[in-house]
Write a protein that holds these residues in place. Structure first.
Motif, PDB file in Angstrom:
ATOM      1  N   PHE A 117       0.793  -1.225   0.000  1.00 25.54           N
ATOM      2  CA  PHE A 117       0.000   0.000   0.000  1.00 25.54           C
ATOM      3  C   PHE A 117       0.828   1.279   0.000  1.00 25.54           C
ATOM      4  CE2 PHE A 117       0.939  -0.724   4.456  1.00 25.54           C
ATOM      5  CZ  PHE A 117       1.156   0.552   4.957  1.00 25.54           C
ATOM      6  N   ARG A 118       2.138   1.190   0.179  1.00 27.86           N
ATOM      7  CA  ARG A 118       2.959   2.389   0.314  1.00 27.86           C
ATOM      8  C   ARG A 118       3.287   3.076  -1.003  1.00 27.86           C
ATOM      9  NH1 ARG A 118       8.016   0.179   3.318  1.00 27.86           N
ATOM     10  NH2 ARG A 118       7.541  -1.610   1.942  1.00 27.86           N
ATOM     11  N   VAL A 119       2.933   2.482  -2.127  1.00 32.36           N
ATOM     12  CA  VAL A 119       3.245   3.080  -3.423  1.00 32.36           C
ATOM     13  C   VAL A 119       1.976   3.209  -4.259  1.00 32.36           C
ATOM     14  CG1 VAL A 119       5.568   2.104  -3.412  1.00 32.36           C
ATOM     15  CG2 VAL A 119       3.726   0.866  -4.573  1.00 32.36           C
ATOM     16  N   ASN A 120       2.097   3.975  -5.324  1.00 29.51           N
ATOM     17  CA  ASN A 120       1.037   4.078  -6.316  1.00 29.51           C
ATOM     18  C   ASN A 120       1.462   3.313  -7.558  1.00 29.51           C
ATOM     19  OD1 ASN A 120      -1.116   4.820  -7.874  1.00 29.51           O
ATOM     20  ND2 ASN A 120      -0.483   6.944  -8.157  1.00 29.51           N
ATOM     21  N   VAL A 121       0.670   2.345  -7.963  1.00 32.27           N
ATOM     22  CA  VAL A 121       0.921   1.597  -9.187  1.00 32.27           C
ATOM     23  C   VAL A 121       0.237   2.323 -10.339  1.00 32.27           C
ATOM     24  CG1 VAL A 121       0.558  -0.574 -10.408  1.00 32.27           C
ATOM     25  CG2 VAL A 121       1.111  -0.597  -7.961  1.00 32.27           C
ATOM     26  N   LEU A 122       1.006   2.710 -11.343  1.00 35.13           N
ATOM     27  CA  LEU A 122       0.431   3.424 -12.475  1.00 35.13           C
ATOM     28  C   LEU A 122      -0.349   2.471 -13.373  1.00 35.13           C
ATOM     29  CD1 LEU A 122       3.360   5.795 -13.558  1.00 35.13           C
ATOM     30  CD2 LEU A 122       1.311   6.379 -12.233  1.00 35.13           C
ATOM     31  N   SER A 123      -1.551   2.866 -13.730  1.00 33.17           N
ATOM     32  CA  SER A 123      -2.297   2.120 -14.726  1.00 33.17           C
ATOM     33  C   SER A 123      -1.733   2.453 -16.108  1.00 33.17           C
ATOM     34  CB  SER A 123      -3.783   2.476 -14.659  1.00 33.17           C
ATOM     35  OG  SER A 123      -3.974   3.844 -14.964  1.00 33.17           O
ATOM     36  N   VAL A 124      -1.941   1.549 -17.043  1.00 33.21           N
ATOM     37  CA  VAL A 124      -1.425   1.724 -18.399  1.00 33.21           C
ATOM     38  C   VAL A 124      -2.565   1.492 -19.383  1.00 33.21           C
ATOM     39  CG1 VAL A 124       0.233   0.934 -20.125  1.00 33.21           C
ATOM     40  CG2 VAL A 124       0.885   0.982 -17.706  1.00 33.21           C
ATOM     41  N   ASP A 125      -2.830   2.500 -20.187  1.00 30.47           N
ATOM     42  CA  ASP A 125      -3.939   2.434 -21.150  1.00 30.47           C
ATOM     43  C   ASP A 125      -5.256   2.059 -20.470  1.00 30.47           C
ATOM     44  OD1 ASP A 125      -2.473   3.256 -23.305  1.00 30.47           O
ATOM     45  OD2 ASP A 125      -2.252   1.283 -24.216  1.00 30.47           O
ATOM     46  N   GLY A 126      -5.477   2.609 -19.297  1.00 33.67           N
ATOM     47  CA  GLY A 126      -6.739   2.393 -18.608  1.00 33.67           C
ATOM     48  C   GLY A 126      -6.836   1.107 -17.820  1.00 33.67           C
TER      49      GLY A 126
END
Length: 526
Positions: free
Chosen positions: A178-187
Motif C-alpha cells: 500500500f505504500r506506493v502508487n501503481v500506475l495504470s497503463v492504457d486504462g
C-alpha cells in the motif's frame, strides 16, 4: 463480489445482509477508470428558493484516486537504474509494474509513455498528464529485495522541504504494497483489475467521513423533495466498492420535532427515515454510530434520537455499529466476509463518551455522559484499555480489523497526542489499519509498525460551507489481496449546495492532497 455473512458465536454483532436491490456485480459499476482529465467537473449549486431539485446527475466515473504514502525516514542509497538495450525502448520486465510515490498526483499513463519514463526521454511529469510540472527521475528495475529502499526513495523527493522530483521505478507486482502508487497503463490498473492475487481474492473497501443529515442538509432535501439528492453525484463511485462504510453523525427519526425549524443554527441534526434511501442508492453497507451526534443533544430528548435511528436502520436492513441499546451491543463490531476473508470494523466515541479524559476543546472531548452501559442505550465509550481489548479480541477472530475511531480536535490539521497513542496502540493490538474522524477537515496519515493510520477523512455530507477545508473531504479506497492491504488511495470531493459532494477535478485533487501531505509531514515532525 458476493457478501457472505458469518456468525460470531457468543458475541453480539452487526452482520451484513445483502439487500435485494444490490447490483449483480458492484465492481463493474465503476471499475477500471484510470488516468487524469476524466473527472466530472460540476459547477454551480442548487437554487436557494423552493422548487424542484437541479437536474439529476447520473453518477459519473472519476479519475482513479491518488494513492497515499507516509513520510520516509531518510534517503537510502540510490538503486542502480536498469540499462536499456541499445536501440530498444526501456520497458518494465514481464510481470512488473511502474510504481511512483503516492504524493505524485497521477494515476495512469499510456503504453507508449512507459519507455520514455524509464529511459529519460520524458523529463517532466506534466508531459504524461500530471496536473503539475515535476522533473522525472527513473530508478530502473527493482527486485523484491530492494523494494523497501525504493519506497523511501520515491517518497523522499516529494516530502515537505525536499527538492521536488518525481521518481519512478519498475518492480514485480508481487512485491507491491500500500505504500506506493501503481500506475495504470492504457486504462488498465494491474493492481486492482484482478480477481485473484498472491494471498486470495482482490476486493476493495471504501470508507467516507461525516454524513450529517440535519440542519441545512435536511432543509435542502426537503425543499427539493429528494432525500437521495446528497448522494447523486457520488453514488456510482461508492457503489463500486465491495464494501462501503460511512459515519452517520445525526439522528434519523420520524417522531422527533426537527429543531431546525425553530433554531436554524441548531447542533441537533435530525432528518426522516427517507434519508436511508440515499444510503441504498450509494450502496452503503453499514454505518458507524460511534460519534458525538448520535446521542448528544441540546433539545432534551435524551437517547430517543439514537433509539429512533437504530430502529429506522434496522427496519431498512442497514447494519450499524458503535452504539447500541446496551453496552454489549455497542461494543460489538460490524462483521462480514468477502471471498472467504473475514472482516471486523469497530466504532468508538471518544468525544462524548471518553472515559479517560475530561472535557477539553483542545483535546476534542465534549462530555463523558453518553456512553452505553449494562442497562442503558448509548454510544460505544472510549477508554484506552477497553478500546485495545476490543481490537485485540477482534484480531483474534477476524482476518481484517479496522477501528473507525471518532476523536480529535475540530478544525485542526494535526491530531492530539492522546489520539495518536490510541491509534498506534490499536496497531500493536492487531488492527490492520486505523481510521479516525471528527475534526470536520481532512488531516494526514502515518505508517506505524508497517501499517497505516489515516487521521480524519473530513466532511462528506454536511452544511459547513464556510471554508474550503470544511467543504472538502476524502473517500478512502482500500484494496486487499486476501487479508493483505496492497492499495490505499484517496478520492477528493467538494460539497455543493450545503449537502451534495461531487468528485473533484485532477487539479483540485492535487491541491487537496497537498494539504493532506502537509498535515502528514507536520505530524511526523512533532
Amino acid at each position: 463480489m458476493t457478501h457472505r455473512p458469518i456468525e460470531q458465536p457468543g458475541t453480539p454483532s452487526r452482520i451484513i445482509r445483502p439487500w435485494a436491490s444490490r447490483r449483480v456485480s458492484r465492481r463493474q459499476a465503476i471499475g477500471g477508470v484510470t488516468g487524469l482529465g476524466v473527472m466530472a467537473v460540476v459547477t454551480g449549486c442548487g437554487g436557494s428558493g423552493s422548487g424542484a431539485a437541479p437536474a439529476a446527475v447520473i453518477p459519473t466515473q472519476s479519475a482513479e484516486m491518488a494513492v497515499v504514502q507516509p513520510t520516509g525516514a531518510g534517503v537510502p542509497a540510490t538503486a542502480a537504474p536498469a540499462q536499456p538495450v541499445q536501440g530498444q525502448p526501456a520497458l518494465p520486465a514481464p510481470d512488473s509494474v511502474l510504481i511512483v510515490s503516492p504524493r505524485l498526483p497521477l494515476d495512469g499513463i499510456g503504453a507508449a509513455q512507459q519507455s520514455g519514463l524509464l529511459d529519460g526521454t520524458v523529463t517532466d511529469w506534466a508531459g504524461v498528464g500530471a496536473p503539475v510540472s515535476l522533473p522525472v527521475e527513473a530508478l530502473g528495475e527493482v527486485g523484491a529485495d530492494g523494494y523497501d529502499d525504493t519506497v523511501e526513495q520515491l517518497d523522499a523527493g516529494l516530502v515537505e522541504g525536499a527538492t521536488p522530483v518525481g521518481r519512478v521505478a519498475s518492480t514485480p507486482l508481487s512485491a507491491v504494497d500500500f505504500r506506493v502508487n501503481v500506475l495504470s497503463v492504457d486504462g488498465r490498473d494491474p493492481l486492482r483489475d484482478r480477481t485473484e492475487g498472491e494471498h486470495g481474492p482482490i476486493f476493495r473497501v471504501g470508507m467516507v467521513g461525516d454524513v450529517v443529515p440535519g440542519r441545512n442538509v435536511h432543509l435542502t432535501m426537503d425543499r427539493y423533495g429528494d432525500f437521495q439528492y446528497p448522494f447523486r453525484r457520488v453514488a456510482g463511485r461508492l457503489a463500486g466498492f465491495d464494501l462501503t462504510i460511512a459515519n452517520l453523525e445525526g439522528n434519523i427519526s420520524d417522531t422527533l420535532a426537527n429543531p431546525v425549524y425553530e433554531k436554524p443554527n441548531t447542533i441537533d441534526f435530525v432528518t426522516g427515515s427517507a434519508f436511508i434511501e440515499g444510503f441504498t442508492l450509494a450502496g452503503i453497507d453499514a454505518v458507524t454510530l460511534g460519534n458525538n451526534h448520535s446521542c448528544f443533544n441540546e433539545t432534551g430528548w435524551g437517547t430517543q434520537g439514537l433509539e429512533d435511528t437504530m430502529a429506522a436502520l434496522t427496519a431498512a436492513g442497514l447494519p450499524y455499529f458503535g452504539a447500541g441499546y446496551e453496552i454489549g451491543e455497542a461494543r460489538a463490531p460490524f462483521t462480514t466476509e468477502i471471498g472467504g476473508v473475514s472482516i471486523a470494523i469497530l466504532g468508538h466515541d471518544a468525544v462524548t463518551a471518553n472515559l479517560d479524559l475530561g472535557q477539553s476543546r483542545e483535546l476534542g472531548v465534549v462530555a463523558q455522559t453518553w456512553g452505553a452501559d449494562a442497562g442503558s442505550p448509548g454510544t460505544n465509550p472510549f477508554g484506552l484499555d477497553q478500546f485495545l481489548a476490543d481490537v485485540e479480541a477482534a484480531a483474534a477472530e477476524y482476518d481484517i480489523v479496522i477501528p473507525y475511531l471518532h476523536g480529535g480536535a475540530e478544525f485542526q490539521w494535526v491530531v492530539p497526542e492522546w489520539l495518536q497513542t490510541a491509534a498506534r496502540g490499536a496497531i500493536d493490538a492487531g488492527a490492520t489499519l486505523v481510521v479516525t474522524n471528527h475534526p470536520h477537515i481532512i488531516q494526514g496519515m502515518e505508517v506505524y509498525a508497517g501499517r497505516p493510520i489515516v487521521y480524519s477523512l473530513g466532511n462528506f455530507i454536511f452544511d459547513q460551507m464556510f471554508s474550503v477545508d470544511t467543504r472538502q473531504g476524502l473517500i478512502l479506497d482500500l484494496t486487499f489481496d486476501g487479508p493483505v492491504l496492497v492499495g490505499l488511495r484517496f478520492g477528493g470531493v467538494e460539497i455543493l449546495d450545503f449537502c451534495q459532494p461531487r468528485p473533484v477535478t485532477a487539479a483540485e485533487q492535487a491541491a487537496i492532497m497537498g494539504r493532506f501531505w502537509r498535515s502528514t509531514d507536520r505530524l511526523a515532525a512533532r
